[in-house]
Design an enzyme around this catalytic site. Structure first.
Site, PDB file in Angstrom:
ATOM      1  CG  HIS A 115      -2.061  -0.963   1.175  1.00 29.18           C
ATOM      2  ND1 HIS A 115      -3.273  -0.639   0.725  1.00 29.18           N
ATOM      3  CD2 HIS A 115      -2.089  -2.201   1.721  1.00 29.18           C
ATOM      4  CE1 HIS A 115      -4.037  -1.786   0.703  1.00 29.18           C
ATOM      5  NE2 HIS A 115      -3.430  -2.725   1.344  1.00 29.18           N
ATOM      6  CE  LYS A 121      -6.269  14.016  -0.041  1.00 36.31           C
ATOM      7  NZ  LYS A 121      -6.305  12.879  -0.733  1.00 36.31           N
ATOM      8  NE  ARG A 122      -3.410  10.786   9.755  1.00 39.30           N
ATOM      9  CZ  ARG A 122      -2.860   9.708  10.937  1.00 39.30           C
ATOM     10  NH1 ARG A 122      -3.892   8.672  10.822  1.00 39.30           N
ATOM     11  NH2 ARG A 122      -2.136   9.825  11.538  1.00 39.30           N
ATOM     12  CE  LYS A 148      -2.184  11.023   2.926  1.00 44.03           C
ATOM     13  NZ  LYS A 148      -2.959  10.038   1.955  1.00 44.03           N
ATOM     14  CB  THR A 169     -10.055   5.127  -1.035  1.00 40.02           C
ATOM     15  OG1 THR A 169      -9.550   5.590   0.277  1.00 40.02           O
ATOM     16  CG2 THR A 169      -9.242   3.897  -1.552  1.00 40.02           C
ATOM     17  CE  LYS A 202     -13.772   6.583   1.182  1.00 44.12           C
ATOM     18  NZ  LYS A 202     -13.012   6.559   2.136  1.00 44.12           N
TER      19      LYS A 202
HETATM   20  C1  26V Z   1       2.351   2.061   7.743  1.00 51.72           C
HETATM   21  C2  26V Z   1       2.892   2.204   8.709  1.00 51.72           C
HETATM   22  C3  26V Z   1       4.344   1.960   8.677  1.00 51.72           C
HETATM   23  C4  26V Z   1       4.816   1.442  10.097  1.00 51.72           C
HETATM   24  C5  26V Z   1       4.319   2.102  11.272  1.00 51.72           C
HETATM   25  C6  26V Z   1       2.977   2.350  11.361  1.00 51.72           C
HETATM   26  C7  26V Z   1       2.207   2.339   9.874  1.00 51.72           C
HETATM   27  C8  26V Z   1       1.063   2.687   9.918  1.00 51.72           C
HETATM   28  C9  26V Z   1       0.086   2.455   8.729  1.00 51.72           C
HETATM   29  C10 26V Z   1       0.975   2.182   7.472  1.00 51.72           C
HETATM   30  C11 26V Z   1      -0.096   2.143   6.526  1.00 51.72           C
HETATM   31  C12 26V Z   1       0.637   2.818   5.526  1.00 51.72           C
HETATM   32  C13 26V Z   1      -0.028   2.360   4.088  1.00 51.72           C
HETATM   33  C14 26V Z   1      -1.219   3.282   3.678  1.00 51.72           C
HETATM   34  O1  26V Z   1      -1.855   3.558   4.474  1.00 51.72           O
HETATM   35  N1  26V Z   1      -1.182   3.409   2.274  1.00 51.72           N
HETATM   36  C15 26V Z   1      -2.265   3.668   1.788  1.00 51.72           C
HETATM   37  O2  26V Z   1      -3.302   2.813   1.206  1.00 51.72           O
HETATM   38  C16 26V Z   1      -4.497   3.202   0.688  1.00 51.72           C
HETATM   39  C17 26V Z   1      -5.479   2.022   0.573  1.00 51.72           C
HETATM   40  O3  26V Z   1      -4.789   1.378  -0.362  1.00 51.72           O
HETATM   41  C18 26V Z   1      -4.182   3.946  -0.544  1.00 51.72           C
HETATM   42  O4  26V Z   1      -5.504   4.232  -1.134  1.00 51.72           O
HETATM   43  C19 26V Z   1      -3.218   5.118  -0.178  1.00 51.72           C
HETATM   44  O5  26V Z   1      -2.891   6.057  -1.355  1.00 51.72           O
HETATM   45  C20 26V Z   1      -2.153   4.645   0.545  1.00 51.72           C
HETATM   46  O6  26V Z   1      -1.379   5.723   1.089  1.00 51.72           O
END
Ligand code: 26V
Length: 813
Positions: A357, A545-546, A551, A653, A657
């Site tokens: 992701h 968004k975050r 972003k 995403t 929406k």
């Molecule tokens: C990554 C990490 C890294 C380690 C520590 C904490 C932590 C917490 C969450 C994440 C997730 C990062 C990946 C993420 O959220 N990606 C998003 O995924 C969405 C669904 O596929 C996508 O639409 C977004 O573009 C993407 O940034």
């Protein structure tokens, strides 16, 4: 199921009386909510039981979606909708003097996720059930979900989320299905009966108790299960206790239970904390133990049966966070079920599939070897062996190519690289939008792609149109159904039938009326929360968004400042009135993101109170962006801001929406924006900025000079200077870090480079909006072409292309 509202009303009153021993008049809103939800849950339970029974009986293959995050939001409205009861119950409640929306608002959001990744998991659950697929979720029951954000004096303040304080009606505790997860200690190998066995000693046991949440399929009898694990113990350290050291006894209990206490609030912004690794192993181990236990009951318990587990079970890992599923399944198959390495490896890698992701280098997970060894000794031994065998195979394929092998190794530089583990241990790796999947293949994972060319595919994300269109925007849903019939609810591609009406003045007027009503709804919320009046005839221009540098909320904010400067310089210029709306949380330790929030709020303070500007522009930062708030915002947006640095946003995403709700995107060619453009065509979207190829080229070969861009554009120079020159009412170095990121570290995300293109694109938006007929046609086309971005399509692609599962039709009894 209730056949009529009369039948419903009788059942509801009775439930209220028997549950609380009080009449409707005497009941609080909270009691009314509990009684109503309990009634609905009882209906769900029947189909839930049938689904589980029939899944066992048919022995069809099941998929388990492992995710650290499930951002569910509220479930009452969604469950009612999927049961087809919204109308009957809504009417019945109304006759009892109860407003269904008010009842729904009693429910706390289940905020068990950060953003896109967690919400995607929730949409997938909804779609799996709607498609009658035997698919379940596996995650963590965090005692505290995503923090609650307050904005105080322009700054983000974090408050703990106490979502379980009044109980959670949708969960079912299953104490009898608890399992034990082992941490720490030592593992020694010993020979027993001619076999080498691993003996784990001196470990710390943590009891994992499952809480099951039903996942209701739309218009079918399918009810799947989201199983959330909680760390619990009744174990007091009795020796401490009896010695009178109560505190120590309680401390130990608290420390064991800490595992599922909090959600880490970092999205794409890693913090390598031990507790997080503990969480990962905790739910992965518990989930796999329960899956294997059920498999053995249904399909047989001999080693030969277990060697075929991939024929009946698929396990999907949502990013690398659950990648320990690979060594853990190996452990269970070898240490507990007696399979040899090769057999265990064969079935493990055929069971597991992985979605990436993010390509942000800092978000690719890696864990220090020392930490893994100490906390998860058996996992480390198995990962080490996987790595040894993999590197040996690479050596065969690429003799002498040390550099390549070093890069591909699972363990390197004293770290365990989770993405490498995930790719090696699964049979499928996918990205979440076409451009993202290409970047994985060509750049980030090119070595792996060369070695495993057939393992890589794309599965473009989607969102559930039931929540994000039908439920969030009932007025639009009714209008669509009146116009093209109800078929789009089951087959979102039928939204394409709206295309015919894009130029129809009467339909355009109706679309506009719906949007105005939704804008009025949001304006009332803003008035109520912030005491600010916004003009519902202005363009609602929204970025929610975050908060993250990539972003580029900063780009949006700098452009607003530029617009303000131009208006101040010449108050007579004729601009299209706009309300700029922001929302989003910053990771707690992400300093720059927090300054960006302060910057937006400072801008708001200046602009909203300037009499020269009046009602022409307003800036609103909505606090505590969440699933429920998104449901209010998306339907009210005219313009959808999707302005990430090309190549950095894997998919997005929110963009989908907004589109479904008829907003026009202003965006870069990044993530799924590209596919949105491909669907709607260039006339129905406003694109600007560097392409992914250009950005990647700069990253690889250099050649970007932020200072030069800054110096070459007077308008840009002014706004960047205003961050530091006392123009903004804040302490002198308040925005130093933003300024620094733009000019001192050469603007990693190309904000300055894309500024002029963005400003021009915004002028184009204003110009298009002035031609209302043109604008409404764009809105209609966006809705009409959004069918592809329904998660039903995405999930169907996973089911066929990755999991190899098919629908199981659940009979009523
Ligand atoms: C990554 C990490 C890294 C380690 C520590 C904490 C932590 C917490 C969450 C994440 C997730 C990062 C990946 C993420 O959220 N990606 C998003 O995924 C969405 C669904 O596929 C996508 O639409 C977004 O573009 C993407 O940034």
């Amino acid at each position: 199921m209730f056949k009529s509202k009369e039948e419903f009303k009788t059942a509801y009153i009775e439930r209220l009386e028997t549950l609380f021993g009080q009449s409707l008049d005497e009941s609080s809103m909270a009691d009314k909510y509990v009684a109503f939800s309990a009634l609905i849950r009882q209906l769900i339970n029947k189909s839930w039981y049938q689904s589980n029974r029939q899944y066992r009986a048919t022995k069809e293959k099941q998929v388990y979606y492992f995710s650290m995050e499930f951002l569910l939001g509220r479930l009452l409205a969604s469950n009612l909708f999927n049961l087809g009861l919204t109308e009957i119950c809504g009417q019945g409640l109304k006759e009892l003097g109860i407003n269904l929306s008010e009842l729904e608002a009693v429910e706390q959001d289940a905020g068990l996720g950060n953003g896109g990744l967690g919400r995607l998991a929730a949409c997938f659950l909804d779609s799996m059930a709607a498609l009658q697929l035997p698919g379940h979720g596996c995650g963590i029951r965090y005692r505290h979900g995503m923090f609650e954000q307050k904005i105080v004096d322009g700054y983000q303040i974090e408050l703990p989320d106490n979502w379980l304080k009044d109980g959670y009606i949708w969960e079912m505790r299953k104490a009898d299905r608890a399992v034990t997860v082992k941490f720490g200690g030592q593992v020694r190998l010993a020979e027993q009966g001619g076999r080498l066995v691993a003996i784990h000693e001196n470990y710390e046991p943590v009891v994992a108790v499952p809480y099951d949440v039903p996942v209701v399929g739309a218009n079918c009898n399918t009810v799947n299960t989201l199983r959330l694990w909680s760390a619990e113990t009744n174990h007091f350290d009795l020796s401490s206790f009896s010695k009178g050291d109560f505190l120590k006894a309680v401390e130990q209990k608290y420390s064991l239970e800490a595992t599922s206490q909090i959600l880490y609030p970092d999205d794409n912004y890693p913090e390598g904390k031990t507790l997080r690794l503990k969480q990962q192993y905790f739910f992965v181990s518990a989930g796999l133990q329960s899956i294997v236990r059920r498999y053995k009951r249904t399909h047989g318990a001999t080693p030969a049966d277990l060697a075929k587990i991939h024929e009946k079970i698929a396990i999907h890992i949502n990013d690398t966070h659950p990648a320990l599923a690979i060594p853990e399944l190996m452990r269970i198959l070898m240490d507990e079920e007696g399979l040899g390495w090769d057999e265990a490896w064969n079935t493990t890698s055929k069971t597991i599939s992985y979605t990436n992701h993010t390509i942000l280098p800092e978000a690719l997970e890696k864990w220090p070897v020392d930490l893994v060894q100490a906390l998860l000794p058996r996992m480390y031994m198995i990962i080490h062996e996987i790595n040894e065998r993999f590197c040996a195979a690479l050596w065969q394929e690429y003799p002498g190519q040390w550099e390549r092998i070093r890069e591909m190794a699972i363990i390197g530089d004293c770290y365990v690289r989770m993405a490498n583990l995930a790719v090696v241990g699964s049979h499928s790796v996918n990205g979440v939008a076409a451009v993202h999947s290409e970047i994985l293949k060509k750049e980030v994972m090119s070595n792996f792609h060369q070695y495993f060319p057939h393992r890589f595919t794309n599965k473009t994300n989607g969102v559930t149109h039931r929540r994000w269109l039908a439920k969030a925007n009932p007025k639009l849903a009714s209008l669509i159904t009146e116009t093209i019939g109800p078929g789009w609810l089951a087959h979102p591609n039928e939204l394409a039938n709206l295309r015919r009406y894009a130029q129809d003045p009467a339909f355009q007027a109706s679309i506009k009326a719906v949007k105005q009503a939704n804008k009025a709804r949001l304006a009332a919320y803003i008035k109520n929360k912030m005491a600010i009046t916004v003009d519902v005839n202005s363009i609602f221009d929204v970025q929610v968004k975050r908060i993250h540098a990539y972003k580029r909320q900063t780009l949006n904010a700098l452009h607003i400042l530029d617009l303000y400067n131009r208006l101040k310089a010449d108050p007579a210029i004729d601009i299209e009135p706009r309300t700029f709306i922001f929302g989003g949380k910053a990771a707690t330790g992400y300093y720059l993101a927090k300054r960006i929030i302060k910057f937006i709020n400072t801008l708001a303070q200046v602009i909203n109170n300037d009499p020269v500007i009046g009602a022409r522009i307003k800036v609103i930062f909505l606090e505590n962006y969440s699933v429920s708030l998104a449901e209010l915002i998306m339907p009210a947006a005219d313009v959808s801001e999707q302005i990430s640095t090309a190549s950095r946003e894997a998919s997005g995403t929110g963009n989908m929406k907004f589109m479904m709700n008829g907003a026009v995107t202003i965006g870069t060619l990044d993530g799924a924006n590209i596919e949105i453009r491909d669907e709607v065509g260039d006339d129905n979207i406003v694109i600007f900025g560097l392409t992914a190829a250009e950005v990647l080229n700069y990253y690889k070969y250099g050649g970007y000079n932020a200072l030069e861009v800054y110096q070459g554009n007077p308008r840009l120079r002014l706004v960047v200077d205003q961050l530091m020159n006392g123009f903004l009412p804040a302490s002198p170095d308040e925005f130093h870090s933003i300024h620094h990121s733009l000019l001192r570290t050469n603007d990693e995300y190309f904000v300055l480079r894309d500024f002029a293109g963005y400003a021009a694109a915004q002028e184009k938006v204003a110009c298009l909006y002035r031609d209302q007929s043109r604008w409404q046609a764009m809105a209609v086309n966006n809705i009409a072409f959004s069918g592809r971005f329904a998660s039903d399509r995405t999930v169907a692609e996973y089911a066929i292309g990755i999991w190899g599962i098919k629908p199981v039709v659940i009979r009523e009894s």
